[in-house]
Design a protein around this motif. Sequence first.
Motif, mmCIF file in Angstrom:
data_model
loop_
_atom_site.group_PDB
_atom_site.id
_atom_site.type_symbol
_atom_site.label_atom_id
_atom_site.label_comp_id
_atom_site.label_asym_id
_atom_site.label_seq_id
_atom_site.Cartn_x
_atom_site.Cartn_y
_atom_site.Cartn_z
ATOM 1 N N UNK A 231 5.809 10.651 -2.731
ATOM 2 C CA UNK A 231 5.815 9.239 -2.406
ATOM 3 C C UNK A 231 4.552 8.675 -1.788
ATOM 4 N N UNK A 232 3.780 9.423 -0.954
ATOM 5 C CA UNK A 232 2.597 8.833 -0.329
ATOM 6 C C UNK A 232 1.525 8.401 -1.332
ATOM 7 N N UNK A 233 0.757 7.408 -0.916
ATOM 8 C CA UNK A 233 -0.297 6.834 -1.744
ATOM 9 C C UNK A 233 -1.544 7.699 -1.694
ATOM 10 N N UNK A 234 -2.233 7.799 -2.825
ATOM 11 C CA UNK A 234 -3.523 8.478 -2.913
ATOM 12 C C UNK A 234 -4.596 7.413 -2.753
ATOM 13 N N UNK A 235 -5.378 7.492 -1.673
ATOM 14 C CA UNK A 235 -6.404 6.490 -1.398
ATOM 15 C C UNK A 235 -7.795 6.906 -1.871
ATOM 16 N N UNK A 236 -7.942 8.071 -2.430
ATOM 17 C CA UNK A 236 -9.259 8.603 -2.760
ATOM 18 C C UNK A 236 -9.764 8.228 -4.132
ATOM 19 N N UNK A 237 -10.764 8.983 -4.583
ATOM 20 C CA UNK A 237 -11.382 8.740 -5.880
ATOM 21 C C UNK A 237 -11.204 9.939 -6.815
ATOM 22 N N UNK A 238 -10.007 10.534 -6.780
ATOM 23 C CA UNK A 238 -9.698 11.698 -7.615
ATOM 24 C C UNK A 238 -9.190 11.317 -8.991
ATOM 25 N N UNK B 130 0.815 -1.202 0.000
ATOM 26 C CA UNK B 130 0.000 0.000 0.000
ATOM 27 C C UNK B 130 0.855 1.262 0.000
ATOM 28 N N UNK B 131 2.058 1.180 0.523
ATOM 29 C CA UNK B 131 2.916 2.351 0.597
ATOM 30 C C UNK B 131 3.617 2.646 -0.717
ATOM 31 N N UNK B 132 3.486 1.776 -1.682
ATOM 32 C CA UNK B 132 4.094 2.016 -2.979
ATOM 33 C C UNK B 132 5.597 1.877 -2.944
ATOM 34 N N UNK B 133 6.246 2.420 -3.944
ATOM 35 C CA UNK B 133 7.689 2.241 -4.082
ATOM 36 C C UNK B 133 8.465 2.894 -2.951
ATOM 37 N N UNK B 134 7.867 3.848 -2.254
ATOM 38 C CA UNK B 134 8.589 4.517 -1.178
ATOM 39 C C UNK B 134 8.883 3.581 -0.011
ATOM 40 N N UNK B 135 8.106 2.497 0.149
ATOM 41 C CA UNK B 135 8.317 1.579 1.262
ATOM 42 C C UNK B 135 9.261 0.432 0.906
ATOM 43 N N UNK B 136 9.604 0.307 -0.361
ATOM 44 C CA UNK B 136 10.410 -0.823 -0.778
ATOM 45 C C UNK B 136 11.880 -0.612 -0.507
ATOM 46 N N UNK B 137 12.245 0.578 -0.154
ATOM 47 C CA UNK B 137 13.621 0.841 0.259
ATOM 48 C C UNK B 137 14.553 1.125 -0.896
ATOM 49 N N UNK C 143 2.872 8.561 -10.223
ATOM 50 C CA UNK C 143 3.086 7.229 -10.780
ATOM 51 C C UNK C 143 2.060 6.249 -10.233
ATOM 52 N N UNK C 144 1.983 5.100 -10.904
ATOM 53 C CA UNK C 144 1.081 4.033 -10.498
ATOM 54 C C UNK C 144 1.927 2.774 -10.318
ATOM 55 N N UNK C 145 1.801 2.146 -9.164
ATOM 56 C CA UNK C 145 2.463 0.872 -8.907
ATOM 57 C C UNK C 145 1.458 -0.239 -9.175
ATOM 58 N N UNK D 47 -7.929 -13.783 -11.429
ATOM 59 C CA UNK D 47 -6.643 -13.085 -11.504
ATOM 60 C C UNK D 47 -6.881 -11.667 -11.959
ATOM 61 N N UNK D 48 -5.995 -10.776 -11.573
ATOM 62 C CA UNK D 48 -6.156 -9.402 -12.005
ATOM 63 C C UNK D 48 -4.993 -8.549 -11.581
ATOM 64 N N UNK D 49 -5.320 -7.306 -11.287
ATOM 65 C CA UNK D 49 -4.301 -6.315 -10.970
ATOM 66 C C UNK D 49 -4.649 -5.609 -9.668
ATOM 67 N N UNK D 50 -3.612 -5.314 -8.914
ATOM 68 C CA UNK D 50 -3.712 -4.457 -7.729
ATOM 69 C C UNK D 50 -2.855 -3.241 -8.049
ATOM 70 N N UNK D 51 -3.372 -2.053 -7.776
ATOM 71 C CA UNK D 51 -2.602 -0.850 -8.068
ATOM 72 C C UNK D 51 -2.766 0.173 -6.964
ATOM 73 N N UNK D 52 -1.771 1.050 -6.887
ATOM 74 C CA UNK D 52 -1.901 2.255 -6.076
ATOM 75 C C UNK D 52 -1.265 3.403 -6.828
ATOM 76 N N UNK D 53 -1.747 4.586 -6.556
ATOM 77 C CA UNK D 53 -1.244 5.800 -7.184
ATOM 78 C C UNK D 53 -0.475 6.593 -6.144
ATOM 79 N N UNK D 54 0.650 7.158 -6.554
ATOM 80 C CA UNK D 54 1.459 7.929 -5.616
ATOM 81 C C UNK D 54 1.677 9.344 -6.130
ATOM 82 N N UNK D 55 1.834 10.257 -5.186
ATOM 83 C CA UNK D 55 2.177 11.631 -5.543
ATOM 84 C C UNK D 55 3.695 11.741 -5.634
ATOM 85 N N UNK D 56 4.184 12.884 -6.055
ATOM 86 C CA UNK D 56 5.616 13.065 -6.266
ATOM 87 C C UNK D 56 6.435 12.786 -5.015
#
Length: 177
Positions: free
Chosen positions: A112-119, A47-54, A77-79, A101-110
Amino acid sequence: MNRTSVAAVLLSAAAITAVAAPASADPLGDLFGSSGSADMGSSNLLDAGSSALGSSSDKPQHFGKLGRPDAPNGVKSINTWVYAPKTQPVGDNTYPKNSQLGVRWNSTIDAGPVIDGNECKMEIRITGPKIPAKAQLFKTQDCTATHTYLLRTPGAYGITVTDTISGASNAIKFNVA
């Protein structure tokens, strides 16, 4: 060391730990409104996107096609990950036919934090053998979510997630055997 000294050392250690502990177990979640809790285990890393992967850098890393800097929803970006909620792979990036089967995605702002909304205005496109025209495109406003398909035909599949507001996109590829 006598019993009184041991008790004093333990009490001192407990007091130091209490003072050093953060006020919240999830300070970023408190600040940015994360939908998950700190007790969710390793799924928070996703859920934290690429910022949590170190990485060795202080700046978050962004993957896929990056969004426009002036995008009104701020998506940079979208992970994406293969999402197989009830299925285990049968090989390297290969899953059994007749699976959800499918896809899980999250969107991040510049930053790094994830956008959890419906924008967002997400378009999820799947390619592969025998995909009905009706299932080839799914649209949602969810910036972070999942979408699955019942895949019955063996072959190579690809799923692309695109935010049409920012232009950011990313894709996954997997096989069904």
